[in-house]
Design an enzyme around this catalytic site. Structure first.
Site, PDB file in Angstrom:
ATOM      1  N   ASP A 246       0.476 -12.097  -5.367  1.00 45.31           N
ATOM      2  CA  ASP A 246       0.210 -11.077  -4.362  1.00 45.31           C
ATOM      3  C   ASP A 246      -1.040 -10.305  -4.742  1.00 45.31           C
ATOM      4  O   ASP A 246      -1.451 -10.318  -5.892  1.00 45.31           O
ATOM      5  CB  ASP A 246       1.376 -10.087  -4.320  1.00 45.31           C
ATOM      6  CG  ASP A 246       2.576 -10.690  -3.635  1.00 45.31           C
ATOM      7  OD1 ASP A 246       2.421 -11.737  -2.997  1.00 45.31           O
ATOM      8  OD2 ASP A 246       3.667 -10.101  -3.747  1.00 45.31           O
TER       9      ASP A 246
ATOM     10  N   LYS B 247      -0.363 -10.261   1.452  1.00 39.34           N
ATOM     11  CA  LYS B 247      -0.379  -9.935   2.884  1.00 39.34           C
ATOM     12  C   LYS B 247      -1.408  -8.835   3.132  1.00 39.34           C
ATOM     13  O   LYS B 247      -1.432  -7.841   2.432  1.00 39.34           O
ATOM     14  CB  LYS B 247       1.004  -9.459   3.308  1.00 39.34           C
ATOM     15  CG  LYS B 247       2.021 -10.532   3.109  1.00 39.34           C
ATOM     16  CD  LYS B 247       3.423 -10.014   3.267  1.00 39.34           C
ATOM     17  CE  LYS B 247       4.375 -10.904   2.529  1.00 39.34           C
ATOM     18  NZ  LYS B 247       4.747 -10.400   1.223  1.00 39.34           N
TER      19      LYS B 247
ATOM     20  N   MET C  21       6.195   1.923  -0.251  1.00 38.60           N
ATOM     21  CA  MET C  21       5.330   1.772   0.922  1.00 38.60           C
ATOM     22  C   MET C  21       5.257   3.092   1.676  1.00 38.60           C
ATOM     23  O   MET C  21       5.389   3.155   2.885  1.00 38.60           O
ATOM     24  CB  MET C  21       5.864   0.647   1.813  1.00 38.60           C
ATOM     25  CG  MET C  21       5.753  -0.694   1.101  1.00 38.60           C
ATOM     26  SD  MET C  21       6.609  -2.009   1.950  1.00 38.60           S
ATOM     27  CE  MET C  21       8.266  -1.804   1.341  1.00 38.60           C
TER      28      MET C  21
HETATM   29  N1  SAH Z   1       8.312  -5.634  -5.577  1.00 35.60           N
HETATM   30  C1  SAH Z   1       7.559  -4.427  -5.791  1.00 35.60           C
HETATM   31  C2  SAH Z   1       7.430  -3.605  -4.539  1.00 35.60           C
HETATM   32  C3  SAH Z   1       6.623  -4.265  -3.495  1.00 35.60           C
HETATM   33  S1  SAH Z   1       6.427  -3.248  -2.057  1.00 35.60           S
HETATM   34  C4  SAH Z   1       8.233  -3.618  -6.918  1.00 35.60           C
HETATM   35  O1  SAH Z   1       9.338  -3.955  -7.328  1.00 35.60           O
HETATM   36  O2  SAH Z   1       7.619  -2.664  -7.383  1.00 35.60           O
HETATM   37  C5  SAH Z   1       4.880  -2.486  -2.388  1.00 35.60           C
HETATM   38  C6  SAH Z   1       5.072  -1.024  -2.704  1.00 35.60           C
HETATM   39  O3  SAH Z   1       5.478  -0.873  -4.057  1.00 35.60           O
HETATM   40  C7  SAH Z   1       3.816  -0.227  -2.613  1.00 35.60           C
HETATM   41  O4  SAH Z   1       3.538   0.161  -1.265  1.00 35.60           O
HETATM   42  C8  SAH Z   1       4.152   0.968  -3.464  1.00 35.60           C
HETATM   43  O5  SAH Z   1       4.995   1.871  -2.792  1.00 35.60           O
HETATM   44  C9  SAH Z   1       4.963   0.331  -4.551  1.00 35.60           C
HETATM   45  N2  SAH Z   1       4.151   0.027  -5.757  1.00 35.60           N
HETATM   46  C10 SAH Z   1       3.987  -1.153  -6.326  1.00 35.60           C
HETATM   47  N3  SAH Z   1       3.200  -1.053  -7.427  1.00 35.60           N
HETATM   48  C11 SAH Z   1       2.872   0.237  -7.542  1.00 35.60           C
HETATM   49  C12 SAH Z   1       2.094   0.988  -8.464  1.00 35.60           C
HETATM   50  N4  SAH Z   1       1.482   0.409  -9.507  1.00 35.60           N
HETATM   51  N5  SAH Z   1       1.988   2.318  -8.269  1.00 35.60           N
HETATM   52  C13 SAH Z   1       2.589   2.921  -7.240  1.00 35.60           C
HETATM   53  N6  SAH Z   1       3.335   2.267  -6.335  1.00 35.60           N
HETATM   54  C14 SAH Z   1       3.482   0.942  -6.471  1.00 35.60           C
END
Ligand code: SAH
Length: 485
Positions: free
Chosen positions: A254, A276, A390
């Site tokens: 991703d 995406k 998100m």
């Molecule tokens: N599978 C991922 C989430 C994917 S959805 C997990 O478990 O973390 C994507 C969302 O994850 C982003 O919009 C944000 O809200 C969050 N996210 C992922 N990495 C991040 C980071 N390094 N800092 C802050 N938010 C993060």
């Protein structure tokens, strides 16, 4: 000739089964050496004025023989190897000299100069051993390397060695030609046996090796590993994820996966970004990802599907596994540290706290059809932590719903942008100012929103990156519209 600190030693593995080894000394150092000697089934004789408790127990159980309290050269009779492990340097020297006069190898604890045999640092996995020596140049360096190797090889390597040992005579008689045997081994090593062993499927692993032996398997079988890459800091990757990345032929990742994490993957693995895009058709992208995974795995590739955070937390990992299962593709899942856990840790916000929060909810601000609807009345209860993924858009709606359902307007929040990365920013405030503060600080994705009493701890418990920003800092900046996630 000048004496060099690190002579080039000759490595050798000894079969000590039933062979006599004399150990001088009965303390903890001697006990450590004796434990390894017993693993090799040596006939251990000990000379010491006193034995430490563990050795006393071994002597009582007749696993070792306590032959006396003082060393005499005559005791070297019938001995293959001597280990001088006393804290008396003079005695150790006398033992080594006496052994060498009879051409018996002698190891002297902590004295590489005096010793004719050194015991290596080693990593053991079943019958497989990796021994490391620095030739006395730096035992610390050897130990350091050993620690690195410990993390690189898991028990599956040992189990594979054991399995190959069991099949050894069959392999030799069926494939007498060395070149053909070599090719067989490389197919076995590239095949699924080790992964199957790692998952505890020993019968299936045996079957895979046997099938390879009877050459019934044509092309290699591909597989997909669904791997969580964590939030960005490569230090937060699991050891299992690192191993799988090292074995990958193709990595489908991703956009959220950091470059630092990708840099750790096998160099010659093909990398394909399948992220995406904002505003794109997510379902069409997801369908393409499924098709690509299935195509690559069917062609025999070891595919790593690498996702930010954890694959099962807002990662659509479930859908991907369902697609793989429907096509009979072999898969495994490696969890990752999810954004809520990582962002909270790196922002100094304990997600639960005896005084402030007894539960944690993982939620999303956005859903398939736009802003997500939740059981707002339940979310408005105090003493619970809400972690919204998100969450860059839709904040005004979120504030309005929570306050309308009774959550205090003064409830603390924290937005963590780029959590765990060097660019991390934390913005803190009270619920009633949430959308305005996010806009004033121009919060960008990826960002995670934490709402709850615990968010107030971001300031006092701050430890990583720049200190949290708040309403006061916002005044100095020109307000900009928040970007959508
Ligand atoms: N599978 C991922 C989430 C994917 S959805 C997990 O478990 O973390 C994507 C969302 O994850 C982003 O919009 C944000 O809200 C969050 N996210 C992922 N990495 C991040 C980071 N390094 N800092 C802050 N938010 C993060």
């Amino acid at each position: 000739m000048q004496t060099v600190a690190s002579p080039c030693l000759f490595p050798l593995f000894l079969d000590l089964r039933g062979r006599r080894v004399l150990v001088i000394g009965g303390g903890t150092v001697a006990a450590r050496k004796i434990a390894s000697l017993l693993e090799a089934n040596a006939d251990v004789r000990v000379i010491a004025s006193a034995l430490e408790p563990a050795l006393l127990a071994l002597a009582a159980a007749k696993r070792i023989t306590h032959v006396g309290s003082t060393f005499a050269a005559s005791q070297l009779e019938d001995t293959w190897l001597v280990i001088a492990a006393t804290d008396d340097a003079g005695l150790n020297r006398a033992v080594a000299d006496a052994a060498h006069a009879r051409q018996i190898w002698a190891n002297v604890v902590d004295d590489a100069e005096l010793a004719s045999a050194q015991l290596p640092a080693r990593v053991q996995r079943g019958p497989l051993q990796i021994a490391i020596s620095s030739g006395g140049a730096s035992p610390m360096l050897a130990r350091h390397l050993r620690e690195q190797l410990e993390t690189q090889f898991d028990d599956a390597v040992g189990a594979l060695a054991q399995l190959l040992a069991e099949l050894r005579s069959r392999i030799r008689s069926r494939l007498p030609d060395l070149a053909i045997r070599r090719a067989f081994f490389s197919r076995v090593l590239a095949g699924p046996a080790q992964t199957l062993l790692r998952r505890g499927h020993s019968a299936a692993a045996r079957h895979a090796v046997e099938a390879e032996l009877s050459a019934q398997i044509g092309a290699a079988r591909g597989s997909v590993a669904l791997v969580g890459a964590g939030p960005g800091d490569p230090g937060l990757l699991t050891l299992r994820a690192l191993r799988v990345l090292n074995e990958a032929d193709v990595i489908l990742h991703d956009r959220l996966v950091s470059a630092d994490v990708l840099a750790l993957a096998r160099r010659d693995a093909e990398r394909i970004e399948v992220g995406k895009r904002i505003g794109g058709n997510h379902d069409a992208t997801q369908a393409r990802i499924h098709a690509l995974m299935i195509e690559l795995a069917t062609a025999g590739k070891r595919v790593v599907r690498l996702k930010g955070g954890d694959p099962f937390v807002f990662g659509r990992g479930g859908e991907e596994l369902q697609a793989l299962r429907a096509h009979g593709i072999d898969y495994e899942v490696v969890p990752g540290i999810t954004a809520a856990v990582a962002c909270a840790a790196y922002a100094g916000i304990p997600l639960t706290h005896r005084e402030h929060a007894q539960s944690l909810r993982i939620l999303t601000v956005q859903s398939k059809s736009g802003t997500a609807e939740h059981d707002w009345a339940a979310l408005a209860q105090p003493q619970q932590t809400l972690a919204f993924y998100m969450g860059v858009g839709g904040l005004a709606h979120l504030r309005e719903r929570l306050i309308a359902h009774g959550r205090a307007a003064s409830t603390p929040f924290a937005i963590i942008e780029n959590g765990s990365r060097s660019t991390q920013r934390v913005i803190t405030g009270q619920l009633d100012a949430l959308p305005d503060l996010a806009a004033a600080h121009a919060v960008q994705a990826p960002a995670l929103l934490i709402v709850g009493e615990v968010a107030a701890l971001a300031k006092p418990l701050h430890w990583f990156g720049t200190p949290p920003l708040s309403a006061d800092d916002a005044r100095c900046r020109t307000p900009t519209l928040a970007h959508a996630a």
